[in-house]
Scaffold this active site. Structure first.
Site, PDB file in Angstrom:
ATOM      1  N   SER A 132       0.869  -1.186   0.000  1.00 36.28           N
ATOM      2  CA  SER A 132       0.000   0.000   0.000  1.00 36.28           C
ATOM      3  C   SER A 132       0.900   1.228   0.000  1.00 36.28           C
ATOM      4  O   SER A 132       2.053   1.145   0.468  1.00 36.28           O
ATOM      5  CB  SER A 132      -0.847  -0.004   1.277  1.00 36.28           C
ATOM      6  OG  SER A 132      -1.470   1.244   1.473  1.00 36.28           O
ATOM      7  N   TYR A 145      -2.360   0.259  10.526  1.00 41.46           N
ATOM      8  CA  TYR A 145      -2.353  -0.283   9.154  1.00 41.46           C
ATOM      9  C   TYR A 145      -0.990  -0.009   8.500  1.00 41.46           C
ATOM     10  O   TYR A 145      -0.379  -0.894   7.907  1.00 41.46           O
ATOM     11  CB  TYR A 145      -3.486   0.362   8.359  1.00 41.46           C
ATOM     12  CG  TYR A 145      -3.582  -0.062   6.907  1.00 41.46           C
ATOM     13  CD1 TYR A 145      -4.182  -1.266   6.553  1.00 41.46           C
ATOM     14  CD2 TYR A 145      -3.084   0.756   5.887  1.00 41.46           C
ATOM     15  CE1 TYR A 145      -4.290  -1.646   5.224  1.00 41.46           C
ATOM     16  CE2 TYR A 145      -3.188   0.386   4.552  1.00 41.46           C
ATOM     17  CZ  TYR A 145      -3.787  -0.820   4.223  1.00 41.46           C
ATOM     18  OH  TYR A 145      -3.892  -1.192   2.898  1.00 41.46           O
TER      19      TYR A 145
HETATM   20  N1  LIG Z   1      -8.510  -0.627  -1.638  1.00 42.58           N
HETATM   21  C1  LIG Z   1      -7.486   0.206  -1.459  1.00 42.58           C
HETATM   22  O1  LIG Z   1      -7.616   1.443  -1.532  1.00 42.58           O
HETATM   23  C2  LIG Z   1      -6.112  -0.353  -1.195  1.00 42.58           C
HETATM   24  C3  LIG Z   1      -5.027   0.521  -1.330  1.00 42.58           C
HETATM   25  C4  LIG Z   1      -3.746   0.040  -1.069  1.00 42.58           C
HETATM   26  C5  LIG Z   1      -3.556  -1.265  -0.702  1.00 42.58           C
HETATM   27  N2  LIG Z   1      -4.632  -2.102  -0.564  1.00 42.58           N
HETATM   28  C6  LIG Z   1      -4.346  -3.477  -0.178  1.00 42.58           C
HETATM   29  O2  LIG Z   1      -4.785  -4.305  -1.236  1.00 42.58           O
HETATM   30  C7  LIG Z   1      -5.145  -5.591  -0.719  1.00 42.58           C
HETATM   31  C8  LIG Z   1      -6.543  -5.932  -1.248  1.00 42.58           C
HETATM   32  O3  LIG Z   1      -7.430  -4.946  -0.719  1.00 42.58           O
HETATM   33  P1  LIG Z   1      -8.903  -4.733  -1.302  1.00 42.58           P
HETATM   34  O4  LIG Z   1      -9.092  -3.279  -1.384  1.00 42.58           O
HETATM   35  O5  LIG Z   1      -9.092  -5.601  -2.473  1.00 42.58           O
HETATM   36  O6  LIG Z   1      -9.739  -5.244  -0.008  1.00 42.58           O
HETATM   37  P2  LIG Z   1     -11.137  -5.994   0.145  1.00 42.58           P
HETATM   38  O7  LIG Z   1     -11.997  -5.764  -1.029  1.00 42.58           O
HETATM   39  O8  LIG Z   1     -11.634  -5.581   1.492  1.00 42.58           O
HETATM   40  O9  LIG Z   1     -10.702  -7.534   0.183  1.00 42.58           O
HETATM   41  C9  LIG Z   1      -9.928  -8.018   1.245  1.00 42.58           C
HETATM   42  C10 LIG Z   1      -9.841  -9.523   1.148  1.00 42.58           C
HETATM   43  O10 LIG Z   1      -9.082  -9.991   2.286  1.00 42.58           O
HETATM   44  C11 LIG Z   1      -9.739 -11.124   2.802  1.00 42.58           C
HETATM   45  N3  LIG Z   1      -9.511 -11.267   4.242  1.00 42.58           N
HETATM   46  C12 LIG Z   1      -9.590 -10.307   5.186  1.00 42.58           C
HETATM   47  N4  LIG Z   1      -9.427 -10.849   6.401  1.00 42.58           N
HETATM   48  C13 LIG Z   1      -9.241 -12.190   6.215  1.00 42.58           C
HETATM   49  C14 LIG Z   1      -9.035 -13.286   7.082  1.00 42.58           C
HETATM   50  N5  LIG Z   1      -8.997 -13.122   8.409  1.00 42.58           N
HETATM   51  N6  LIG Z   1      -8.870 -14.514   6.553  1.00 42.58           N
HETATM   52  C15 LIG Z   1      -8.931 -14.699   5.210  1.00 42.58           C
HETATM   53  N7  LIG Z   1      -9.130 -13.707   4.332  1.00 42.58           N
HETATM   54  C16 LIG Z   1      -9.291 -12.465   4.835  1.00 42.58           C
HETATM   55  C17 LIG Z   1     -11.217 -10.856   2.578  1.00 42.58           C
HETATM   56  O11 LIG Z   1     -11.912 -12.070   2.670  1.00 42.58           O
HETATM   57  P3  LIG Z   1     -13.516 -12.151   2.535  1.00 42.58           P
HETATM   58  O12 LIG Z   1     -13.761 -12.002   1.048  1.00 42.58           O
HETATM   59  O13 LIG Z   1     -13.857 -13.479   3.074  1.00 42.58           O
HETATM   60  O14 LIG Z   1     -14.042 -11.006   3.345  1.00 42.58           O
HETATM   61  C18 LIG Z   1     -11.202 -10.228   1.186  1.00 42.58           C
HETATM   62  O15 LIG Z   1     -11.253 -11.221   0.190  1.00 42.58           O
HETATM   63  C19 LIG Z   1      -5.066  -5.478   0.805  1.00 42.58           C
HETATM   64  O16 LIG Z   1      -3.849  -6.010   1.225  1.00 42.58           O
HETATM   65  C20 LIG Z   1      -5.093  -3.980   1.048  1.00 42.58           C
HETATM   66  O17 LIG Z   1      -4.452  -3.651   2.240  1.00 42.58           O
HETATM   67  C21 LIG Z   1      -5.905  -1.675  -0.810  1.00 42.58           C
END
Ligand SMILES: NC(=O)c1ccc[n+]([C@@H]2O[C@H](COP(=O)([O-])OP(=O)(O)OC[C@H]3O[C@@H](n4cnc5c(N)ncnc54)[C@H](OP(=O)(O)O)[C@@H]3O)[C@@H](O)[C@H]2O)c1
Length: 231
Positions: A132, A145
């Site tokens: 991130s 975070y």
């Molecule tokens: N969105 C942003 O703006 C952004 C920016 C920078 C970095 N990121 C990073 O990108 C990555 C993906 O983020 P996203 O935005 O795609 O998030 P998201 O839509 O919230 O998806 C997160 C995923 O993580 C899984 N997860 C969370 N806790 C878990 C657990 N205890 N056991 C197993 N699986 C778990 C969730 O599972 P479920 O489907 O079962 O809930 C979901 O599939 C993350 O590492 C995040 O920190 C995101």
């Protein structure tokens, strides 16, 4: 030639887009699902995939989960896309916010990497961490975070040095704000209205991830920052 990928977070956001693209082009996919019901949902959407059932909030449980899973002897890449976020000032964040974010965002990726490394080495494969912008700069409200993501960068950098001798490449991808359910949740936590059109499309982050995964073995894409384009 089709390859085998283990992907965490394949049920939502960036990981879900990536998983669909891998399946769509004929690669083999192993998803990591938090429980059996979630695994059933994911496998219904991702035909031909298999699942490891493991709650990343409990990294100590991963060893037994991996031991009982039906995994191939060669894994071409592990993509750590799962993550959670809980904002708040240091003066207000409960200890549970620290332990949960460090567990899911840092300790679980380290432990899952450790457990899968023999299979990744066998394939001279890759480990890719979805980091991130918060892994590079820590802003107010983002301490826990950002600490987890700064730690994830350290994990990737140390692993890269260690695994070069085994032919394993290691990548960190640093997306800015991306239009996923996590970003909607961040806006709810910030008390701000959410307009997904202002943020990076998760397809664009998946494309950056695929660029690293598809790099020919002469090149390692070690660190990729994805910022929002000019609006
Ligand atoms: N969105 C942003 O703006 C952004 C920016 C920078 C970095 N990121 C990073 O990108 C990555 C993906 O983020 P996203 O935005 O795609 O998030 P998201 O839509 O919230 O998806 C997160 C995923 O993580 C899984 N997860 C969370 N806790 C878990 C657990 N205890 N056991 C197993 N699986 C778990 C969730 O599972 P479920 O489907 O079962 O809930 C979901 O599939 C993350 O590492 C995040 O920190 C995101």
């Amino acid at each position: 030639m089709s390859r085998t990928f283990v992907v965490t977070g394949a049920g939502s956001g960036i990981g879900a887009v990536l998983a669909r693209r891998l399946i769509g082009r004929g690669d083999r996919l192993v998803v990591v699902a938090r429980d059996a019901d979630r695994a059933q949902d994911l496998l219904a959407d991702l035909p031909g995939s298999t699942a490891v059932i493991a709650d990343l909030a409990d990294p100590a449980s991963l060893e037994a989960a991996v031991a009982t899973a039906d995994l191939p002897s060669h894994i071409d890449a592990v993509v750590h896309a799962a993550g959670i976020v809980e904002l708040g000032e240091v003066g207000a964040l409960p200890v549970s916010a620290w332990t949960s974010q460090l567990a899911v965002n840092l300790v679980a990726p380290a432990e899952l990497t450790r457990l899968l490394l023999p299979r990744v080495r066998a394939a001279r494969g890759q480990v890719l961490f979805v980091n991130s912008g918060a892994g590079l700069t820590a802003h107010p409200q983002w301490s826990a975070y950002a600490a987890s993501k700064h730690g994830l960068r350290a994990l990737a950098d140390a692993l890269r040095g260690e695994e070069a001798a085994h032919g394993v490449r290691v990548t960190s991808v640093y997306p800015g704000r991306t239009a996923t359910p996590m970003q909607a949740q961040v806006h709810a936590q910030e008390g701000a209205a959410y307009d997904p059109s202002r943020f990076i499309d998760p397809d664009s982050v998946a494309a950056a991830i695929l660029a690293a995964l598809d790099a020919t073995p002469d090149a390692a894409l070690t660190d990729i920052t994805v910022r929002p384009g000019p609006r």
